[in-house]
Design a protein around this motif. Structure first.
Motif, short mmCIF file in Angstrom:
data_model
loop_
_atom_site.label_atom_id
_atom_site.label_comp_id
_atom_site.label_asym_id
_atom_site.label_seq_id
_atom_site.Cartn_x
_atom_site.Cartn_y
_atom_site.Cartn_z
N ARG A 19 42.92 37.12 48.10
CA ARG A 19 41.77 37.68 47.38
C ARG A 19 42.13 38.03 45.93
O ARG A 19 41.34 37.80 45.02
CB ARG A 19 41.22 38.90 48.11
N TYR A 45 44.46 36.65 43.92
CA TYR A 45 44.61 35.46 43.09
C TYR A 45 43.31 34.67 42.94
O TYR A 45 43.15 33.92 41.98
CB TYR A 45 45.71 34.56 43.67
N ALA A 46 42.37 34.84 43.84
CA ALA A 46 41.09 34.13 43.76
C ALA A 46 40.10 34.80 42.80
O ALA A 46 39.16 34.16 42.34
CB ALA A 46 40.46 34.02 45.14
N ASP A 47 40.33 36.07 42.50
CA ASP A 47 39.40 36.83 41.66
C ASP A 47 39.94 36.90 40.23
O ASP A 47 40.93 37.58 39.97
CB ASP A 47 39.23 38.24 42.24
N SER A 92 39.03 38.48 37.75
CA SER A 92 39.09 39.84 37.20
C SER A 92 40.29 40.62 37.74
O SER A 92 40.72 41.59 37.16
CB SER A 92 37.81 40.61 37.51
N LYS A 152 40.32 42.50 40.21
CA LYS A 152 39.90 43.83 40.69
C LYS A 152 39.42 43.83 42.14
O LYS A 152 39.37 44.86 42.76
CB LYS A 152 38.80 44.37 39.78
N ASN A 153 39.06 42.68 42.64
CA ASN A 153 38.47 42.59 43.97
C ASN A 153 39.57 42.42 45.02
O ASN A 153 39.71 41.38 45.64
CB ASN A 153 37.49 41.42 44.03
N THR A 154 40.36 43.48 45.20
CA THR A 154 41.47 43.38 46.14
C THR A 154 41.78 44.74 46.74
O THR A 154 41.50 45.77 46.14
CB THR A 154 42.72 42.79 45.47
N HIS A 186 45.75 34.56 35.78
CA HIS A 186 44.36 34.73 35.34
C HIS A 186 44.24 34.63 33.82
O HIS A 186 43.23 34.12 33.31
CB HIS A 186 43.79 36.05 35.84
N ILE A 243 42.94 30.28 38.85
CA ILE A 243 42.80 31.06 40.07
C ILE A 243 43.35 30.23 41.23
O ILE A 243 43.55 29.02 41.09
CB ILE A 243 41.34 31.46 40.36
N ALA A 263 39.58 28.15 36.43
CA ALA A 263 38.44 28.99 36.79
C ALA A 263 37.13 28.50 36.18
O ALA A 263 36.07 28.69 36.76
CB ALA A 263 38.70 30.44 36.38
#
Length: 186
Positions: free
Chosen positions: A68, A70-72, A74, A76-78, A100, A105, A145
């Motif tokens: 999660r 590395y996929a986001d 930002s 922040k979504n972890t 990033h 990503i 990305a």
């Protein structure tokens, strides 16, 4: 003294009313042995095995949180902080931030194969275990990305390799504190 007396009376009344049906001689009214006696397992859980299983479960969740992170773009979504601390957390956050910053990503999934506790010290002040696993990143692709096109990566890079990690039990739960990829295929 008064509250202790009230508590004793309340307990006595609860016990008296909770256990009596008024028909002491009626076998249908007697509580069944399974209702009145709490069943206990025939073999108590081994604390060391429990600790090992909990540490491995945390290790797997750590890698799900890494997916999660590395996929986001930002970053922040972890919930990585729930499963990692110390150098493992710092390295992961720094590497993800660097990735990033290059507008890259990771998508797909990481597969943790055969996580095995190779060492443990459960009786320490801060219990810990060492876990060795085969990390398979073959389906974890690096993409741009913006364009969603795959990044060009060296063909000789390992996509299945051994990782040795240290996991400690902190007051809030198990945490991966060190994660060391080995230059060894698996």
């Amino acid at each position: 003294m008064c509250s202790a007396t009230l508590l004793a009376v309340a307990c006595t009344l609860t016990t008296a009313t909770g256990c009596s049906s008024g028909k002491a001689d009626d076998p249908k009214e007697a509580p069944s042995p399974s209702a009145s006696v709490k069943q206990t397992p025939s073999k108590p859980a081994d604390a060391t095995e429990t600790a090992k299983n909990e540490a491995i479960a945390t290790y797997k969740k750590y890698w799900q949180a890494m997916e999660r992170l590395y996929a986001d773009i930002s970053g922040k979504n972890t919930d990585l902080k729930q499963y990692a601390a110390s150098s493992a957390l710092a390295s992961a956050e720094a590497d993800a931030k660097s990735t990033h910053a290059r507008n890259m990503i990771h998508v797909g999934e990481v597969s943790v194969r055969n996580p095995t506790v190779t060492n443990h010290d459960i009786d320490r002040k801060i219990p810990n275990v060492t876990i060795s696993s085969c990390l398979d990143i073959d389906r974890w692709q690096v993409i741009n990305a913006k364009t969603k096109k795959p990044a060009t990566l060296p063909t000789s890079r390992l996509t299945r390799f051994v990782v040795v990690s240290t996991v400690e039990r902190w007051p809030e739960g198990w945490k991966v504190i060190r994660d060391e990829p080995q230059d060894k295929a698996c």
